[in-house]
Write a protein that holds these residues in place. Sequence first.
Motif, PDB file in Angstrom:
ATOM      1  N   TRP A  76       7.855  10.185 -10.288  1.00 60.51           N
ATOM      2  CA  TRP A  76       6.858   9.743 -10.291  1.00 60.51           C
ATOM      3  C   TRP A  76       6.117   7.947 -10.284  1.00 60.51           C
ATOM      4  N   ARG A  77       5.641   7.490  -9.491  1.00 60.21           N
ATOM      5  CA  ARG A  77       5.096   6.522  -8.771  1.00 60.21           C
ATOM      6  C   ARG A  77       5.492   5.524  -8.243  1.00 60.21           C
ATOM      7  N   ARG A  78       7.327   6.216  -7.809  1.00 57.32           N
ATOM      8  CA  ARG A  78       7.906   5.456  -6.985  1.00 57.32           C
ATOM      9  C   ARG A  78       6.650   5.218  -5.590  1.00 57.32           C
ATOM     10  N   ARG A  79       7.565   4.438  -4.730  1.00 52.89           N
ATOM     11  CA  ARG A  79       6.341   3.462  -3.655  1.00 52.89           C
ATOM     12  C   ARG A  79       7.495   4.108  -2.514  1.00 52.89           C
ATOM     13  N   VAL A  80       6.478   4.698  -1.524  1.00 49.84           N
ATOM     14  CA  VAL A  80       7.116   4.841  -0.166  1.00 49.84           C
ATOM     15  C   VAL A  80       6.485   4.714   0.779  1.00 49.84           C
ATOM     16  N   PHE A  81       6.775   4.021   1.247  1.00 52.63           N
ATOM     17  CA  PHE A  81       6.720   2.542   2.369  1.00 52.63           C
ATOM     18  C   PHE A  81       7.327   2.574   3.808  1.00 52.63           C
ATOM     19  N   PHE A  82       6.494   2.612   4.661  1.00 51.60           N
ATOM     20  CA  PHE A  82       6.042   3.138   6.337  1.00 51.60           C
ATOM     21  C   PHE A  82       5.608   1.633   6.894  1.00 51.60           C
ATOM     22  N   THR A  83       6.559   1.809   7.941  1.00 54.44           N
ATOM     23  CA  THR A  83       7.238  -0.276   7.896  1.00 54.44           C
ATOM     24  C   THR A  83       6.036  -0.111   8.902  1.00 54.44           C
ATOM     25  N   ASP A  84       5.864   0.743   9.966  1.00 46.51           N
ATOM     26  CA  ASP A  84       4.625   1.125  11.219  1.00 46.51           C
ATOM     27  C   ASP A  84       4.530   2.403  11.740  1.00 46.51           C
ATOM     28  N   ILE A  85       3.113   2.067  11.431  1.00 43.08           N
ATOM     29  CA  ILE A  85       2.399   2.996  12.463  1.00 43.08           C
ATOM     30  C   ILE A  85       1.246   3.145  12.503  1.00 43.08           C
ATOM     31  N   VAL A  86       1.247   3.790  13.807  1.00 43.47           N
ATOM     32  CA  VAL A  86      -0.497   3.176  15.448  1.00 43.47           C
ATOM     33  C   VAL A  86      -0.378   4.473  15.362  1.00 43.47           C
ATOM     34  N   GLY A  87      -1.582   4.273  14.465  1.00 41.81           N
ATOM     35  CA  GLY A  87      -3.142   5.313  15.063  1.00 41.81           C
ATOM     36  C   GLY A  87      -3.521   5.384  13.212  1.00 41.81           C
ATOM     37  N   LYS A  88      -4.881   5.860  12.759  1.00 41.06           N
ATOM     38  CA  LYS A  88      -4.877   6.151  11.633  1.00 41.06           C
ATOM     39  C   LYS A  88      -3.324   7.545  10.918  1.00 41.06           C
ATOM     40  N   ALA A  89      -4.209   7.543   9.236  1.00 40.88           N
ATOM     41  CA  ALA A  89      -2.491   8.160   8.559  1.00 40.88           C
ATOM     42  C   ALA A  89      -4.139   8.532   7.678  1.00 40.88           C
ATOM     43  N   HIS A  90      -3.102  10.245   7.308  1.00 38.58           N
ATOM     44  CA  HIS A  90      -3.962  10.730   5.898  1.00 38.58           C
ATOM     45  C   HIS A  90      -2.492  11.143   5.737  1.00 38.58           C
ATOM     46  N   PHE A  91      -2.436  11.008   4.472  1.00 35.91           N
ATOM     47  CA  PHE A  91      -0.911  11.013   3.789  1.00 35.91           C
ATOM     48  C   PHE A  91      -1.249  12.968   2.542  1.00 35.91           C
ATOM     49  N   TRP A  92      -0.266  13.791   1.984  1.00 37.37           N
ATOM     50  CA  TRP A  92      -0.351  14.561   1.580  1.00 37.37           C
ATOM     51  C   TRP A  92       1.129  15.376   0.180  1.00 37.37           C
ATOM     52  N   CYS A  93       0.931  14.519  -0.734  1.00 39.80           N
ATOM     53  CA  CYS A  93       1.866  14.905  -1.266  1.00 39.80           C
ATOM     54  C   CYS A  93       1.500  15.741  -2.624  1.00 39.80           C
ATOM     55  N   GLY A  94       2.513  17.098  -2.574  1.00 42.09           N
ATOM     56  CA  GLY A  94       2.516  18.341  -4.085  1.00 42.09           C
ATOM     57  C   GLY A  94       1.333  18.492  -4.080  1.00 42.09           C
ATOM     58  N   GLY A  95       0.453  18.835  -3.315  1.00 43.50           N
ATOM     59  CA  GLY A  95      -1.212  19.185  -3.320  1.00 43.50           C
ATOM     60  C   GLY A  95      -2.111  18.323  -3.191  1.00 43.50           C
ATOM     61  N   LEU A  96      -1.989  17.153  -3.103  1.00 41.10           N
ATOM     62  CA  LEU A  96      -2.871  15.494  -3.529  1.00 41.10           C
ATOM     63  C   LEU A  96      -2.746  15.005  -2.007  1.00 41.10           C
ATOM     64  N   ILE A  97      -4.671  14.538  -1.948  1.00 47.05           N
ATOM     65  CA  ILE A  97      -4.130  13.325  -0.942  1.00 47.05           C
ATOM     66  C   ILE A  97      -4.132  12.043  -1.022  1.00 47.05           C
ATOM     67  N   HIS A  98      -3.099  11.157  -0.540  1.00 55.38           N
ATOM     68  CA  HIS A  98      -2.850  10.549  -1.130  1.00 55.38           C
ATOM     69  C   HIS A  98      -4.004   9.564   0.044  1.00 55.38           C
ATOM     70  N   ARG A  99      -3.319   7.838  -0.541  1.00 53.38           N
ATOM     71  CA  ARG A  99      -4.250   6.803  -0.091  1.00 53.38           C
ATOM     72  C   ARG A  99      -4.321   6.863   1.951  1.00 53.38           C
ATOM     73  N   THR A 100      -4.930   6.847   2.515  1.00 53.61           N
ATOM     74  CA  THR A 100      -5.377   6.707   3.522  1.00 53.61           C
ATOM     75  C   THR A 100      -5.544   5.570   4.547  1.00 53.61           C
ATOM     76  N   LYS A 101      -4.166   5.566   5.037  1.00 56.04           N
ATOM     77  CA  LYS A 101      -4.745   4.560   6.346  1.00 56.04           C
ATOM     78  C   LYS A 101      -6.387   4.447   7.106  1.00 56.04           C
ATOM     79  N   LEU A 102      -7.226   3.538   6.497  1.00 57.28           N
ATOM     80  CA  LEU A 102      -7.959   3.649   7.322  1.00 57.28           C
ATOM     81  C   LEU A 102      -8.579   2.819   8.621  1.00 57.28           C
ATOM     82  N   HIS A 103      -7.909   2.351   9.229  1.00 62.85           N
ATOM     83  CA  HIS A 103      -7.696   2.021  10.760  1.00 62.85           C
ATOM     84  C   HIS A 103      -6.986   1.995  11.498  1.00 62.85           C
ATOM     85  N   PHE A 104      -7.095   1.912  13.115  1.00 64.68           N
ATOM     86  CA  PHE A 104      -6.529   2.533  14.428  1.00 64.68           C
ATOM     87  C   PHE A 104      -4.759   1.565  14.648  1.00 64.68           C
ATOM     88  N   GLU A 105      -5.548  -0.015  14.116  1.00 65.67           N
ATOM     89  CA  GLU A 105      -4.279  -0.678  14.599  1.00 65.67           C
ATOM     90  C   GLU A 105      -2.577  -0.808  13.720  1.00 65.67           C
TER      91      GLU A 105
END
Length: 915
Positions: A840-869
């Motif tokens: 619980w509350r452990r962080r996962v860190f993505f060092t480089d994403i190209v595009g918007k991103a939507h995250f799903w874990c354990g049946g819940l939507i997580h914080r979305t990356k809202l920009h394309f940069e």
Amino acid sequence: MKNIGREVFSLNRDWLFNLEKDESPFFAGAKTNHNFVPFLHLYEDGSRETVSLPHDWVVAGPFSEKADQTHGHRPRGAGWYFKTFTLDEKDKGRHYELQFDAAAVHAQVYVNGILVHRNFCGYTSFYVDITPYLEYKTQINTLFVRVDARHKEGWWYEGGGLYRGARLVTRAMQHIETDGIYANPVRKGKTQNWEIPLEVSVANFEETQKDLELDAVLLNPDGKSVLTGSTKIRVKPQDKTVGKIKLNISEPTLWALENPALYTVKISLKDNGSEIDRDETTCGFRTIRFDANKGFFLNDKYLKIHGTCNHQDHAGVGVAVPPGVEEFRIKTLQKLGCNAIRTAHNSPSKTLLDACDRLGMMVMDEVRRFGCTEEVLDQLRWHIRRDRNRPCVILWSIMNEEPLQEHKTIGPNIARKMVQEIRKLDTTRPATAALSGDLDMMDAFIRELDVGGNNYHYRDYDTYHKLYPDKPLVSTEDTSAVMTRGVYVTDRKQHILSSYDDEKSAHTQREAWRPIAERDFVAGCFIWTGFDYRGESTPLTYPTVLSSFGILDLCGFPKAAALIRQAQWIKDRPILHLIPHWNDWKKGEQVRIMAMTNTDQVEVFLNGVSLGKQQGDIYNMNFWEVAYEPGVLEAVGYDSSGKELIRTRTETTGKPHSVKLTTYRDSLKNDGEDAFPVTVEVLDSKGRHVPTANNEIEFEVTGAAQIIGLGNGDPNSHEPEQGNKRRLFNGYAQVIVQGKYGAKRNITFKATAKGLKAGLLKIKSERVPAPKLLKTDDFYKKMPPLLRCPELFNELPDINIDKIADSVKNWIPVKPGELLDMKGKKFVMFALDISKEYAWRRRVFFTDIVGKAHFWCGGLIHRTKLHFERSSHEIYMLRRLIKPKYITIVVEAAPGEKTAGIPGEVLIEKIKFKR
């Protein structure tokens, strides 16, 4: 661990570092320990590197005409440093203090996500009590330092980063404070009886009153105990006190320039007879006196101050100057007859002052900030407390050329307050200031000083003496002549300046010295400057990136100015130098010859034919002109009776034939910190130095060393200062070599150049005790590769992994750095296996994403990356009754873009913090 004394752990190794790529907030939210933005900066774009201290990131960067000229046309920015450490459960109950010797320029320190300190001066040390914020047992402690170098404190190169050392000091809850020993010997009258009025500051961080004992031991320069003393103290809860002990000694060995004898005072703090803390300081027995009519006296002997002003940067390493290079700089100045330095315009490193104490170099110790706010006075108090035991320090300087020097009330009021604060902490050294204004306008300011300071107004010396007959005077800054090493014809279009001491910003070397030398009441001088430095390239502009004021270039190679000063300052042996070199002139061309000598007579010969004998002129030097012919140019110095004392020569050399390497020392410590310069030059086939050589040299070091910096003194060079290649500039280059931590193999240094015989140097690796290091652990764990769904989508797919879990085993592992060709589609889907890492509350860190991103874990939507940069992103695992097996991610390509994906690393916190 509670019962042992203090331990000092080096923090100089293995920092993760990353430059800040944007100006997003670095203090996130109002929650005390929710400052997690540092992680975003450190891990964004995957470009972090491992560095050691001292570290200056600016010197490794590019040059830019748009960047600040005064800072050497180097972009600066901000950067993040990160380190972890662990402490055992038994480590509880002790006091922990972080110590940073300096950071350029502003710094914020975070411990376990908590902002614990801000520092707003790039030249002061800062000590931070982090005891309340630490975790023990299996918890990892995190240490972040953000350093912002975009702020300017000076009009010279200041670099950027943790450019001096750092450490963690752990002590008992009752202990001797940092810089808490005052041990400055005082002579009793004019006898050889001395007293050390010891003062020891002791702090108590517990809730109970403590009765303690202080024991003092004085060791002579040979390490033998010669005196002891003790006293008892009572320290109230959460308070501090000062214990006083008087040590009396007769006829100690004096600290002098020719024999800088250092004594050591060791202090032991005891509780019921058991030692709970120990500290020590060095000191020296010497007297100083500034006389308004007769000048300066050291140990009651008249001594003219031959000083140089110096900024702190050096070739190859910027402001991150290792102690071995600082020692080299002091010794190089001493060879010229320099006996004092002014730390222009800031508090110096303590390792520089260590070298001055040890080698016998006097210091005018200057602070950076002029003011009487509590912040500025705290910086002044720190400065005095740290340096007041040092025999090398003979003057405190409170400012340099501040506009308020000519204000009738404000400037004098500030000066009065600063001098009062100095006298509270040290009554044995006078206070001065480097003043550059009109004498009439500065009258009120001058009257607040113990010793008057004069910058450049040498025509005011006599006027000053008449106005202030009882106030000593020193030339705190003078000369400002400019020249380029090895250049004998000024060419402003080529950005080079002649070495005949004709070019100046204020005065030449020859003009500035005579008014000082001939007036006993002027205690001496501090010429501008000893070494060239980055920035302030007056009178030249870009592409010139260095100053030309130094009598030595940025590497420490002597210019003609250094040879002039050596002839003027050295009295105990004959000095004779000859310029120019005798290469590359046209036959028949009129060449100006300059001899720099302290002999009574000097004669110059060309190919054995005398060009005439002259009376030696120690102020103006001696000149001849002759039509150039290849061959040998020789000079001979004589005494007044015509007896030959010294001769020197320069001759026309052949073409470059071989590379020669000369080391400053023959051994290098394997502590990962010791470093020194290696001189690189080229010889002709007869073994003669080729002064016009500009060959590119490539370097290779094997064994227990590494190259940390390169230079050649060329003020117009834009070559990288780190790497393994460097061109010679007018015959010379320099490589800074540093010993590797713990390495045992001896060192081989090789230099090669096209068409030349290689140079080879053997350096002994000296094994020394390793500095204590903290236990460390990786804060983040690298996750296994992502899995990518082979199908691409035009619409946002259902990312509920429960519905597609059976198919994931057939997905494709993502390769590092891989961006996916979207083939006209908008969405691509990934899965990350977290079955072994979920908490619980452990962080996962993505060092480089190209595009918007939507995250799903354990049946819940997580914080979305809202920009394309392209950027980093992090999410938190949330509390679930059923532990999830996967995180699924859908990346959306930007409109019109052909690629998208997650090319960077995926990291996860190893240990869950207490939130």
